[in-house]
Design a protein around this motif. Structure first.
Motif, PDB file in Angstrom:
ATOM      1  N   ILE A  90      44.763 -34.965  52.418  1.00 26.56           N
ATOM      2  CA  ILE A  90      44.372 -35.906  53.469  1.00 26.56           C
ATOM      3  C   ILE A  90      45.269 -37.131  53.382  1.00 26.56           C
ATOM      4  O   ILE A  90      45.408 -37.732  52.317  1.00 26.56           O
ATOM      5  N   GLY A  93      43.343 -40.150  56.726  1.00 28.91           N
ATOM      6  CA  GLY A  93      42.186 -39.509  57.323  1.00 28.91           C
ATOM      7  C   GLY A  93      42.474 -38.225  58.050  1.00 28.91           C
ATOM      8  O   GLY A  93      41.585 -37.677  58.708  1.00 28.91           O
ATOM      9  N   ASP A  94      43.709 -37.715  57.964  1.00 29.26           N
ATOM     10  CA  ASP A  94      44.060 -36.518  58.721  1.00 29.26           C
ATOM     11  C   ASP A  94      44.859 -35.562  57.847  1.00 29.26           C
ATOM     12  O   ASP A  94      45.239 -35.901  56.717  1.00 29.26           O
ATOM     13  N   LYS A  95      45.123 -34.366  58.369  1.00 31.79           N
ATOM     14  CA  LYS A  95      45.930 -33.404  57.639  1.00 31.79           C
ATOM     15  C   LYS A  95      47.363 -33.913  57.524  1.00 31.79           C
ATOM     16  O   LYS A  95      47.773 -34.807  58.264  1.00 31.79           O
ATOM     17  N   ASP A 135      38.287 -40.458  52.832  1.00 30.08           N
ATOM     18  CA  ASP A 135      37.454 -39.724  53.782  1.00 30.08           C
ATOM     19  C   ASP A 135      38.328 -38.884  54.710  1.00 30.08           C
ATOM     20  O   ASP A 135      39.505 -39.149  54.887  1.00 30.08           O
ATOM     21  N   GLY A 136      37.740 -37.844  55.281  1.00 25.78           N
ATOM     22  CA  GLY A 136      38.456 -37.059  56.271  1.00 25.78           C
ATOM     23  C   GLY A 136      38.447 -35.572  56.038  1.00 25.78           C
ATOM     24  O   GLY A 136      39.032 -34.827  56.819  1.00 25.78           O
ATOM     25  N   LYS A 138      36.063 -33.247  56.317  1.00 30.09           N
ATOM     26  CA  LYS A 138      35.422 -32.489  57.395  1.00 30.09           C
ATOM     27  C   LYS A 138      36.231 -32.574  58.680  1.00 30.09           C
ATOM     28  O   LYS A 138      36.335 -31.595  59.428  1.00 30.09           O
ATOM     29  N   HIS A 139      36.820 -33.714  58.934  1.00 34.40           N
ATOM     30  CA  HIS A 139      37.667 -33.859  60.118  1.00 34.40           C
ATOM     31  C   HIS A 139      38.857 -32.903  60.040  1.00 34.40           C
ATOM     32  O   HIS A 139      39.176 -32.215  61.024  1.00 34.40           O
ATOM     33  N   CYS A 140      39.510 -32.861  58.887  1.00 32.11           N
ATOM     34  CA  CYS A 140      40.660 -31.958  58.717  1.00 32.11           C
ATOM     35  C   CYS A 140      40.229 -30.502  58.860  1.00 32.11           C
ATOM     36  O   CYS A 140      40.936 -29.694  59.491  1.00 32.11           O
ATOM     37  N   MET A 142      37.640 -29.316  60.534  1.00 36.38           N
ATOM     38  CA  MET A 142      37.337 -29.036  61.943  1.00 36.38           C
ATOM     39  C   MET A 142      38.617 -28.795  62.729  1.00 36.38           C
ATOM     40  O   MET A 142      38.712 -27.861  63.539  1.00 36.38           O
ATOM     41  N   ASN A 143      39.608 -29.628  62.483  1.00 35.15           N
ATOM     42  CA  ASN A 143      40.881 -29.503  63.192  1.00 35.15           C
ATOM     43  C   ASN A 143      41.558 -28.175  62.896  1.00 35.15           C
ATOM     44  O   ASN A 143      41.992 -27.461  63.802  1.00 35.15           O
ATOM     45  N   TYR A 146      39.402 -25.058  64.144  1.00 35.10           N
ATOM     46  CA  TYR A 146      39.508 -24.934  65.600  1.00 35.10           C
ATOM     47  C   TYR A 146      40.866 -24.350  65.974  1.00 35.10           C
ATOM     48  O   TYR A 146      40.960 -23.434  66.816  1.00 35.10           O
TER      49      TYR A 146
END
Length: 234
Positions: A90, A93-95, A135-136, A138-140, A142-143, A146
């Protein structure tokens, strides 16, 4: 007991570090790999940072102005694998940026069709592994999940696993006293994800992939409507 020895899994580690440096993402991926290998699954790992992967959304970017592109060899391995697991750290907050490029290059092959006329990625299982000290997760996840299902991968239940340490500077997953390898929640989810990916890949392989009715792009273009509620729709 169900056999998995004829399955193969490709793990793409999107760490920003080349393989000469230790990767916390790879350390967590190895938990999933260990479960699969113990059940006879053939495992291969690619460290994307070791390769010259050109930007773009075409299968071979050498045909679009780049002098070098290692992606076509990776794509061949992707297509030979029953399971694809993408691992990323991460950042902000992102991949990782490398992970974004890997997804873009996977997308570049999505227009190809299999021998049934479906997207070439149909009949395969996909999952992800996330690590970081912010943090992040679950966001990564999900991305990535999907993106994989949009391409045609089947995503089983609990197909992601991750470990996040305290926010801000601190030990990463594989560092001494991080608590990551001892974290029951992380180890449980990583194990569950490995098994669910094997189960899904097993079912898909035994079934010969997904049935072709209702999902053929060329048939739709030819006028088939697959029980669309308005048969006159064009």
């Amino acid at each position: 007991m169900t056999a998995y020895h004829d399955l193969s899994a490709l793990f793409i580690n999107c760490s920003l570090k080349p393989s000469r440096e230790p990767s916390n993402t790879e350390a967590l991926m190895q938990v999933s790999q260990g479960v699969m290998a113990a059940n006879g699954v053939s495992i291969e790992t690619i460290r994307a940072a070791d390769l010259d992967i050109a930007p773009g959304v075409q299968p071979d970017m050498r045909e679009h102005g780049f002098s070098r592109d290692d992606w076509p060899d990776v794509q061949a391995k992707v297509m030979a694998a029953d399971i694809l697991v993408i691992g990323t750290p991460i950042w902000l907050g992102d991949k990782s940026s490398i992970c974004t490029r890997v997804v873009e290059r996977l997308y570049g092959y999505s227009g190809k069709l299999n021998d049934k006329g479906q997207s070439a990625y149909y009949g395969r299982a996909g999952g992800c592994v996330i690590t970081g000290n912010e943090d992040g997760a679950k966001h990564c996840a999900m991305n990535l999940l999907y993106s994989l299902q949009h391409l045609g991968y089947a995503i089983p239940p609990q197909a992601d696993a991750g470990w996040v340490g305290e926010a801000g500077p601190g030990p990463s997953y594989a560092d001494e006293d991080s608590g990551g390898p001892q974290n029951d929640f992380t180890q449980r989810n990583t194990t569950f994800a490995a098994w669910n990916l094997m189960h899904m890949a097993r079912m898909l392989k035994d079934a010969g992939g997904l049935p072709a009715y209702g999902n053929l792009p060329e048939a739709w273009e030819a006028g088939a409507r697959f029980d669309h509620p308005n048969p006159e729709y064009r």
